[in-house]
Design an enzyme around this catalytic site. Structure first.
Site, PDB file in Angstrom:
ATOM      1  N   LYS A 207     -12.481 -19.647  -5.362  1.00 52.19           N
ATOM      2  CA  LYS A 207     -10.929 -18.773  -5.826  1.00 52.19           C
ATOM      3  C   LYS A 207     -11.826 -17.852  -6.630  1.00 52.19           C
ATOM      4  O   LYS A 207     -12.688 -18.203  -7.725  1.00 52.19           O
ATOM      5  CB  LYS A 207     -10.168 -19.725  -6.504  1.00 52.19           C
ATOM      6  CG  LYS A 207      -9.376 -20.716  -5.832  1.00 52.19           C
ATOM      7  CD  LYS A 207      -8.528 -21.347  -6.544  1.00 52.19           C
ATOM      8  CE  LYS A 207      -9.430 -22.434  -7.525  1.00 52.19           C
ATOM      9  NZ  LYS A 207      -8.202 -23.378  -8.383  1.00 52.19           N
ATOM     10  N   THR A 240      -0.875 -15.453 -15.552  1.00 53.83           N
ATOM     11  CA  THR A 240      -1.494 -16.224 -14.235  1.00 53.83           C
ATOM     12  C   THR A 240      -2.107 -17.601 -14.861  1.00 53.83           C
ATOM     13  O   THR A 240      -2.750 -18.301 -13.726  1.00 53.83           O
ATOM     14  CB  THR A 240      -2.937 -15.511 -13.987  1.00 53.83           C
ATOM     15  OG1 THR A 240      -3.787 -15.372 -15.440  1.00 53.83           O
ATOM     16  CG2 THR A 240      -2.668 -14.086 -13.639  1.00 53.83           C
ATOM     17  N   GLY A 242      -2.042 -21.303 -14.443  1.00 49.17           N
ATOM     18  CA  GLY A 242      -1.347 -22.159 -13.312  1.00 49.17           C
ATOM     19  C   GLY A 242      -1.564 -21.929 -12.162  1.00 49.17           C
ATOM     20  O   GLY A 242      -1.091 -22.498 -11.009  1.00 49.17           O
ATOM     21  N   THR A 243      -2.223 -20.575 -11.739  1.00 45.98           N
ATOM     22  CA  THR A 243      -2.531 -20.092 -10.468  1.00 45.98           C
ATOM     23  C   THR A 243      -3.303 -21.159  -9.529  1.00 45.98           C
ATOM     24  O   THR A 243      -2.838 -21.303  -8.424  1.00 45.98           O
ATOM     25  CB  THR A 243      -3.021 -18.825 -10.511  1.00 45.98           C
ATOM     26  OG1 THR A 243      -4.201 -18.914 -11.323  1.00 45.98           O
ATOM     27  CG2 THR A 243      -2.267 -17.737 -10.855  1.00 45.98           C
ATOM     28  N   GLY A 244      -4.238 -21.713 -10.310  1.00 49.88           N
ATOM     29  CA  GLY A 244      -5.061 -22.767  -9.363  1.00 49.88           C
ATOM     30  C   GLY A 244      -4.292 -23.853  -8.963  1.00 49.88           C
ATOM     31  O   GLY A 244      -4.446 -24.213  -7.692  1.00 49.88           O
ATOM     32  N   CYS A 245      -3.657 -24.336  -9.827  1.00 53.38           N
ATOM     33  CA  CYS A 245      -2.908 -25.783  -9.664  1.00 53.38           C
ATOM     34  C   CYS A 245      -1.828 -25.433  -8.639  1.00 53.38           C
ATOM     35  O   CYS A 245      -1.730 -26.173  -7.619  1.00 53.38           O
ATOM     36  CB  CYS A 245      -2.390 -26.198 -10.798  1.00 53.38           C
ATOM     37  SG  CYS A 245      -3.058 -26.532 -12.201  1.00 53.38           S
TER      38      CYS A 245
END
Ligand SMILES: Nc1ncnc2c1ncn2[C@@H]1O[C@H](COP(=O)(O)OP(=O)(O)OP(=O)(O)O)[C@@H](O)[C@H]1O
Ligand SMILES: Cc1ncc(CO)c(N)n1
Ligand SMILES: [Mg+2]
Length: 529
Positions: A207, A240, A242-245
């Site tokens: 990512k 942004t 928590g975008t990965g979770c």
């Protein structure tokens, strides 16, 4: 590849198994199987990332999410203040409770704070078979706080990644997993994806949310055969966290529904982009990185909050129904007409647009809503549930040939106001059963605004009022000369009158509304005495 219960070689066999499983479950329970993600992750007290993000992402994607909590963090938009790891045997207990009882389709991992927790998870995956494993190798929060130390790296590399159907590191995590290599360009990301793939996961998504100097948000997907450069616009926002979770949970959710991997990743990326765009201006917390709104509801939610919360029947007192023809004739815009009516004392407004183009109707609705909200007056849309939804108006008014109240209720949810036009006892009962909030009863007198509409008179009004528990507003040919008579009937659930021409087919809307309001006040106070 390590052996285990994780199988998702291709979407076809995945689908077949789901179908077999769901028909089996239907035989057993008489119900359909629900796509189910198990999130094994840490709790974020600020609720932007971790377990809380996973729950919201799955809910938003229509997938059930169970949770095994590996760690509890004291965290907010400033950073991570403290971490409390859940004992490993208790993580094992949670895994057993969920997996021994529920049919989990996909396991998604987030924060795995110790080697012991990873081992416990891997053990569970050998005991209980699931269809896919999505690994988000959480290590460092964006604020720079360590969520899993370097001692975990070899276990991730050697034991967890080989089990994964997809691993989704951000740039820092990809670098750490690869022994600290430099990752600064899209070309570096491709290289990292290839190296990570060699560790065993079937698919890799590196990512690029944190890629410096990139105009787009670029992620690299590699399935062992092909690279895909997945791009979206980079939303300019602080929100942004928590975008990965969220991305990983959404991938898991789409896989649980039966999507092939690349489709799941694309859908997830689009979902994150949409949620960030929607949430770009919301303000939660004082730190540098705020959470976003997974359900795309908070902005409208905060507006609805400002209107009177639940429907208040006394709002029906002076009910103004607009008519674009009349306003055009008198040379004023709809918004000006609505503003004047509210200023004159209208307590609720219904936008009635029979011939407008959908786009124009929506714009008018939004402009009128702004005026109504600023005065705490509810705005209803005649007939068009779609316009009510799109503009976030307070509700709809439907006639007997429009959408049934029960269907409108399903579409609009429990909080919006629904009114139904009724002439008969049966229609009134149906409106009640369908979940209406009030009845519009008429035409009491004859009117120009509705051709071929038989009137029911004061008797008909009385019959409907007496037969229903719902509040009623009288409509049809009501004006300053007869409104008093209607209200003085003293029907307890008759809460007011709805008027079109008496307000809008006049030169001075403000004066006419004031006049009618004063008259209604007088009629209702004489009723009390
Ligand atoms: N400003 C942005 N606009 C659009 N997409 C973004 C933005 N920031 C991140 N993304 C996307 O969000 C997803 C998550 O990527 P990111 O690199 O932020 O993960 P992360 O660092 O693990 O997130 P976190 O640790 O905050 O949960 C990726 O698809 C990325 O492209
Ligand atoms: C609990 C938790 N998991 C994951 C992340 C990564 O965003 C975080 N900040 N907190
Ligand atoms: Mg992350």
């Amino acid at each position: 590849m390590a052996s285990g219960g994780v199988i998702l070689s291709n979407s076809f066999s995945f689908y077949q198994k789901r179908i077999v499983m769901s028909s089996r479950m239907q035989e057993k329970n008489g119900g359909a199987s629900i796509p189910h993600v198990l999130s094994v992750a840490g709790s974020d007290s600020g609720a932007g990332a971790g377990i809380q993000a996973d729950l919201k992402a799955c809910a938003a994607r229509g997938v059930y999410c169970s949770t095994v909590i590996t760690s509890v963090t004291a965290q907010n938009t400033v950073g991570v203040q403290a971490v409390h790891a859940v004992p490993e045997d208790f993580v094992a207990q949670q895994l057993k409770s969920v997996l021994s009882d529920m049919q989990v389709d996909v396991v998604k991992t987030g924060m795995l704070p110790s080697v012991g927790v990873v081992k416990v998870l891997l053990q569970s995956l050998t005991e209980f078979s699931v269809r896919a494993l999505v690994v988000d190798p959480v290590m460092v929060s964006t604020s720079g706080d360590v969520l899993a130390g370097p001692s975990i790296l070899s276990t991730f590399r050697e034991e967890l990644l080989p089990m994964a159907n997809i691993v989704t590191p951000n740039i820092k995590e990809a670098s750490a997993l690869l022994g600290g290599i430099r990752l600064e360009t899209v070309a570096d990301m491709r290289n990292a994806a290839e190296l990570l793939h060699a560790l065993g996961p079937r698919n890799v998504l590196v990512k690029g949310g944190d890629l410096p100097d990139s105009l787009d948000a670029v992620d690299i997907f590699f399935n062992g055969e092909r690279f895909y450069e997945l791009r979206s616009s980079r939303i300019k926002t602080r929100n942004t966290h928590g975008t990965g979770c969220t991305l990983a949970s959404c991938i898991a959710a789409e896989l649980a529904k039966g999507s092939p991997m690349l489709t799941a990743v694309r859908v997830a990326k689009r979902y994150v982009e949409t949620a960030l765009e929607y949430s770009k201006d919301i303000l939660i917390g004082n730190g540098i990185q705020g959470p976003f709104d997974h359900l795309l509801r908070l902005k409208s939610g905060s507006q609805s909050f400002h209107r009177k919360d639940a429907f208040n029947p006394s709002d029906l007192f002076l009910y103004a129904v607009t008519d674009s023809g009349m306003n055009k004739k008198w040379g004023r815009s709809m918004v000006d007409a609505v503003a004047a009516a509210i200023q004159g004392g209208a307590t609720i407004v219904q936008l009635r647009e029979k011939d407008a183009e959908t786009r124009d109707f929506l714009e008018t609705a939004k402009s009128c809503l702004a005026v109504c909200r600023s005065h705490g007056v509810p705005l209803l849309i005649n007939d068009r549930v779609d316009i009510a939804l799109a503009s976030d108006a307070d509700g709809v008014h439907v006639g007997q040939s429009d959408m049934p109240a029960s269907v409108a209720r399903t579409l609009l949810g429990p909080e919006k106001i629904i009114g139904v036009s009724c002439k008969t006892i049966e229609q009134a009962q149906q409106a009640w059963i369908g979940g209406a909030d009030y009845i519009g009863c008429g035409g009491v007198y004859s009117t120009n605004t509705k051709a071929n509409n038989p009137t029911i008179g004061l008797d008909g009004l009385k019959t409907v009022c007496s037969a229903s528990k719902l509040p009623v507003v009288a409509i049809g040919g009501i004006n300053a000369s007869n409104a008093g008579t209607v209200m003085e009937m003293g029907l307890p659930n008759l809460k007011g009158v709805a008027v079109v021409s008496a307000l809008f087919d006049r030169e001075n809307v403000l004066a006419e509304t004031k006049k009618l309001h004063a008259l209604l006040m007088e009629a209702s106070s004489s009723k009390i005495q």
